[in-house]
Design a protein around this motif. Structure first.
Motif, PDB file in Angstrom:
ATOM      1  N   GLN A  30       0.841  -1.197   0.000  1.00 21.23           N
ATOM      2  CA  GLN A  30       0.000   0.000   0.000  1.00 21.23           C
ATOM      3  C   GLN A  30       0.873   1.242   0.000  1.00 21.23           C
ATOM      4  O   GLN A  30       1.909   1.288   0.660  1.00 21.23           O
ATOM      5  CB  GLN A  30      -0.903   0.003   1.225  1.00 21.23           C
ATOM      6  CG  GLN A  30      -1.884   1.156   1.255  1.00 21.23           C
ATOM      7  CD  GLN A  30      -2.779   1.107   2.474  1.00 21.23           C
ATOM      8  OE1 GLN A  30      -2.300   0.977   3.588  1.00 21.23           O
ATOM      9  NE2 GLN A  30      -4.086   1.222   2.260  1.00 21.23           N
ATOM     10  N   ILE A  31       0.414   2.257  -0.724  1.00 20.46           N
ATOM     11  CA  ILE A  31       1.096   3.544  -0.740  1.00 20.46           C
ATOM     12  C   ILE A  31       0.138   4.583  -0.174  1.00 20.46           C
ATOM     13  O   ILE A  31      -1.015   4.669  -0.586  1.00 20.46           O
ATOM     14  CB  ILE A  31       1.531   3.919  -2.167  1.00 20.46           C
ATOM     15  CG1 ILE A  31       2.574   2.924  -2.653  1.00 20.46           C
ATOM     16  CG2 ILE A  31       2.057   5.342  -2.217  1.00 20.46           C
ATOM     17  CD1 ILE A  31       3.088   3.185  -4.036  1.00 20.46           C
ATOM     18  N   LEU A  32       0.657   5.349   0.780  1.00 20.46           N
ATOM     19  CA  LEU A  32      -0.094   6.439   1.389  1.00 20.46           C
ATOM     20  C   LEU A  32       0.608   7.758   1.090  1.00 20.46           C
ATOM     21  O   LEU A  32       1.727   7.774   0.558  1.00 20.46           O
ATOM     22  CB  LEU A  32      -0.178   6.233   2.904  1.00 20.46           C
ATOM     23  CG  LEU A  32      -0.851   4.941   3.365  1.00 20.46           C
ATOM     24  CD1 LEU A  32      -0.627   4.740   4.851  1.00 20.46           C
ATOM     25  CD2 LEU A  32      -2.325   4.959   3.042  1.00 20.46           C
ATOM     26  N   ASN A  33      -0.006   8.852   1.464  1.00 18.11           N
ATOM     27  CA  ASN A  33       0.573  10.180   1.288  1.00 18.11           C
ATOM     28  C   ASN A  33       1.959  10.247   1.938  1.00 18.11           C
ATOM     29  O   ASN A  33       2.188   9.655   2.988  1.00 18.11           O
ATOM     30  CB  ASN A  33      -0.359  11.218   1.916  1.00 18.11           C
ATOM     31  CG  ASN A  33      -0.138  12.595   1.358  1.00 18.11           C
ATOM     32  OD1 ASN A  33       0.332  12.770   0.247  1.00 18.11           O
ATOM     33  ND2 ASN A  33      -0.497  13.581   2.135  1.00 18.11           N
ATOM     34  N   ASN A  34       2.883  10.927   1.317  1.00 11.42           N
ATOM     35  CA  ASN A  34       4.255  11.125   1.799  1.00 11.42           C
ATOM     36  C   ASN A  34       5.070   9.835   1.859  1.00 11.42           C
ATOM     37  O   ASN A  34       6.030   9.741   2.613  1.00 11.42           O
ATOM     38  CB  ASN A  34       4.274  11.822   3.164  1.00 11.42           C
ATOM     39  CG  ASN A  34       3.693  13.215   3.090  1.00 11.42           C
ATOM     40  OD1 ASN A  34       3.988  13.968   2.167  1.00 11.42           O
ATOM     41  ND2 ASN A  34       2.837  13.551   4.029  1.00 11.42           N
ATOM     42  N   HIS A  35       4.720   8.857   1.050  1.00 10.69           N
ATOM     43  CA  HIS A  35       5.484   7.612   0.963  1.00 10.69           C
ATOM     44  C   HIS A  35       6.859   7.917   0.365  1.00 10.69           C
ATOM     45  O   HIS A  35       7.013   8.828  -0.432  1.00 10.69           O
ATOM     46  CB  HIS A  35       4.736   6.619   0.062  1.00 10.69           C
ATOM     47  CG  HIS A  35       5.242   5.218   0.132  1.00 10.69           C
ATOM     48  ND1 HIS A  35       6.407   4.818  -0.471  1.00 10.69           N
ATOM     49  CD2 HIS A  35       4.727   4.120   0.722  1.00 10.69           C
ATOM     50  CE1 HIS A  35       6.583   3.530  -0.257  1.00 10.69           C
ATOM     51  NE2 HIS A  35       5.573   3.079   0.475  1.00 10.69           N
ATOM     52  N   ALA A  36       7.849   7.147   0.766  1.00 13.41           N
ATOM     53  CA  ALA A  36       9.194   7.296   0.205  1.00 13.41           C
ATOM     54  C   ALA A  36       9.154   6.999  -1.298  1.00 13.41           C
ATOM     55  O   ALA A  36       8.324   6.211  -1.752  1.00 13.41           O
ATOM     56  CB  ALA A  36      10.156   6.330   0.895  1.00 13.41           C
ATOM     57  N   PRO A  37      10.040   7.614  -2.069  1.00 14.75           N
ATOM     58  CA  PRO A  37      10.090   7.319  -3.507  1.00 14.75           C
ATOM     59  C   PRO A  37      10.301   5.820  -3.744  1.00 14.75           C
ATOM     60  O   PRO A  37      11.049   5.162  -3.017  1.00 14.75           O
ATOM     61  CB  PRO A  37      11.291   8.117  -4.000  1.00 14.75           C
ATOM     62  CG  PRO A  37      11.434   9.228  -3.010  1.00 14.75           C
ATOM     63  CD  PRO A  37      11.010   8.632  -1.691  1.00 14.75           C
ATOM     64  N   ILE A  38       9.612   5.290  -4.751  1.00 18.88           N
ATOM     65  CA  ILE A  38       9.698   3.862  -5.051  1.00 18.88           C
ATOM     66  C   ILE A  38       9.415   3.641  -6.531  1.00 18.88           C
ATOM     67  O   ILE A  38       8.627   4.369  -7.128  1.00 18.88           O
ATOM     68  CB  ILE A  38       8.703   3.050  -4.187  1.00 18.88           C
ATOM     69  CG1 ILE A  38       8.848   1.549  -4.431  1.00 18.88           C
ATOM     70  CG2 ILE A  38       7.291   3.496  -4.407  1.00 18.88           C
ATOM     71  CD1 ILE A  38       7.988   0.683  -3.522  1.00 18.88           C
ATOM     72  N   VAL A  39      10.078   2.637  -7.090  1.00 22.02           N
ATOM     73  CA  VAL A  39       9.774   2.121  -8.421  1.00 22.02           C
ATOM     74  C   VAL A  39       9.657   0.618  -8.255  1.00 22.02           C
ATOM     75  O   VAL A  39      10.503  -0.002  -7.616  1.00 22.02           O
ATOM     76  CB  VAL A  39      10.874   2.472  -9.448  1.00 22.02           C
ATOM     77  CG1 VAL A  39      10.604   1.799 -10.780  1.00 22.02           C
ATOM     78  CG2 VAL A  39      10.989   3.973  -9.620  1.00 22.02           C
ATOM     79  N   SER A  40       8.593   0.012  -8.797  1.00 22.54           N
ATOM     80  CA  SER A  40       8.383  -1.417  -8.608  1.00 22.54           C
ATOM     81  C   SER A  40       7.653  -2.009  -9.801  1.00 22.54           C
ATOM     82  O   SER A  40       6.945  -1.305 -10.531  1.00 22.54           O
ATOM     83  CB  SER A  40       7.577  -1.664  -7.330  1.00 22.54           C
ATOM     84  OG  SER A  40       7.441  -3.042  -7.075  1.00 22.54           O
ATOM     85  N   ILE A  41       7.799  -3.326  -9.957  1.00 26.27           N
ATOM     86  CA  ILE A  41       7.090  -4.071 -10.992  1.00 26.27           C
ATOM     87  C   ILE A  41       5.837  -4.665 -10.363  1.00 26.27           C
ATOM     88  O   ILE A  41       5.853  -5.116  -9.211  1.00 26.27           O
ATOM     89  CB  ILE A  41       7.991  -5.187 -11.555  1.00 26.27           C
ATOM     90  CG1 ILE A  41       9.221  -4.569 -12.213  1.00 26.27           C
ATOM     91  CG2 ILE A  41       7.227  -6.056 -12.548  1.00 26.27           C
ATOM     92  CD1 ILE A  41      10.264  -5.586 -12.617  1.00 26.27           C
ATOM     93  N   LEU A  42       4.763  -4.676 -11.131  1.00 27.90           N
ATOM     94  CA  LEU A  42       3.498  -5.229 -10.661  1.00 27.90           C
ATOM     95  C   LEU A  42       3.179  -6.505 -11.421  1.00 27.90           C
ATOM     96  O   LEU A  42       3.575  -6.674 -12.570  1.00 27.90           O
ATOM     97  CB  LEU A  42       2.366  -4.216 -10.868  1.00 27.90           C
ATOM     98  CG  LEU A  42       2.568  -2.844 -10.239  1.00 27.90           C
ATOM     99  CD1 LEU A  42       1.427  -1.915 -10.631  1.00 27.90           C
ATOM    100  CD2 LEU A  42       2.691  -2.948  -8.738  1.00 27.90           C
ATOM    101  N   GLU A  43       2.449  -7.398 -10.747  1.00 27.89           N
ATOM    102  CA  GLU A  43       2.025  -8.629 -11.396  1.00 27.89           C
ATOM    103  C   GLU A  43       0.504  -8.657 -11.477  1.00 27.89           C
ATOM    104  O   GLU A  43      -0.171  -7.739 -11.005  1.00 27.89           O
ATOM    105  CB  GLU A  43       2.550  -9.855 -10.659  1.00 27.89           C
ATOM    106  CG  GLU A  43       2.023 -10.019  -9.253  1.00 27.89           C
ATOM    107  CD  GLU A  43       2.577 -11.251  -8.574  1.00 27.89           C
ATOM    108  OE1 GLU A  43       1.997 -11.646  -7.561  1.00 27.89           O
ATOM    109  OE2 GLU A  43       3.572 -11.833  -9.047  1.00 27.89           O
TER     110      GLU A  43
END
Length: 93
Positions: A30-43
Motif C-alpha cells: 500500500q502507498i499512502l501520502n508522503n510515501h518514500a520514492p519507489i519504483v516497482s514491478i506489478l504482477e
C-alpha cells in the motif's frame, strides 16, 4: 496524493487519492501520502484505490469495480509503478 493510472490505450484514472494498494511481485503493498520514492514491478492482481470521490470517463468506467463510495478496484495483468513527490504513476497492461 495524486494517482495516475495509464494503459497503452488510454489514461484510466487521474485524481486525488488517500491510498492505493498494488499487487507487487513480492506481495501486495500500500502507498499512502508522503510515501518514500519507489519504483516497482506489478504482477497480475487487483489495484485498490481509496479516494473521497471518483470521476471516470464513460470509456473507462466499465474497467473499474465499485467496492463502496470511496473505494474502487481495477484488475491488471502486469505493470510498473513510480511514486515520487506525492505523485503515483501506474502503467498497466
Amino acid at each position: 496524493m495524486i494517482l495516475e493510472i495509464v494503459s497503452p490505450e488510454a489514461k484510466l484514472f487521474s485524481g486525488e487519492v488517500t491510498s492505493v494498494t498494488l499487487p507487487g511481485v513480492n506481495g501486495s503493498f500500500q502507498i499512502l501520502n508522503n510515501h518514500a520514492p519507489i519504483v516497482s514491478i506489478l504482477e497480475k492482481g487487483t489495484v485498490k484505490i481509496a479516494a473521497p470521490s471518483f470521476n471516470f470517463s464513460k470509456e473507462v468506467a466499465g474497467k473499474f469495480t465499485r467496492v463502496n463510495d470511496q473505494t474502487y478496484t481495477l484488475e491488471i495483468t502486469s505493470g510498473t509503478i513510480e511514486m515520487k513527490d506525492n505523485k503515483v504513476i501506474v502503467l498497466v497492461d
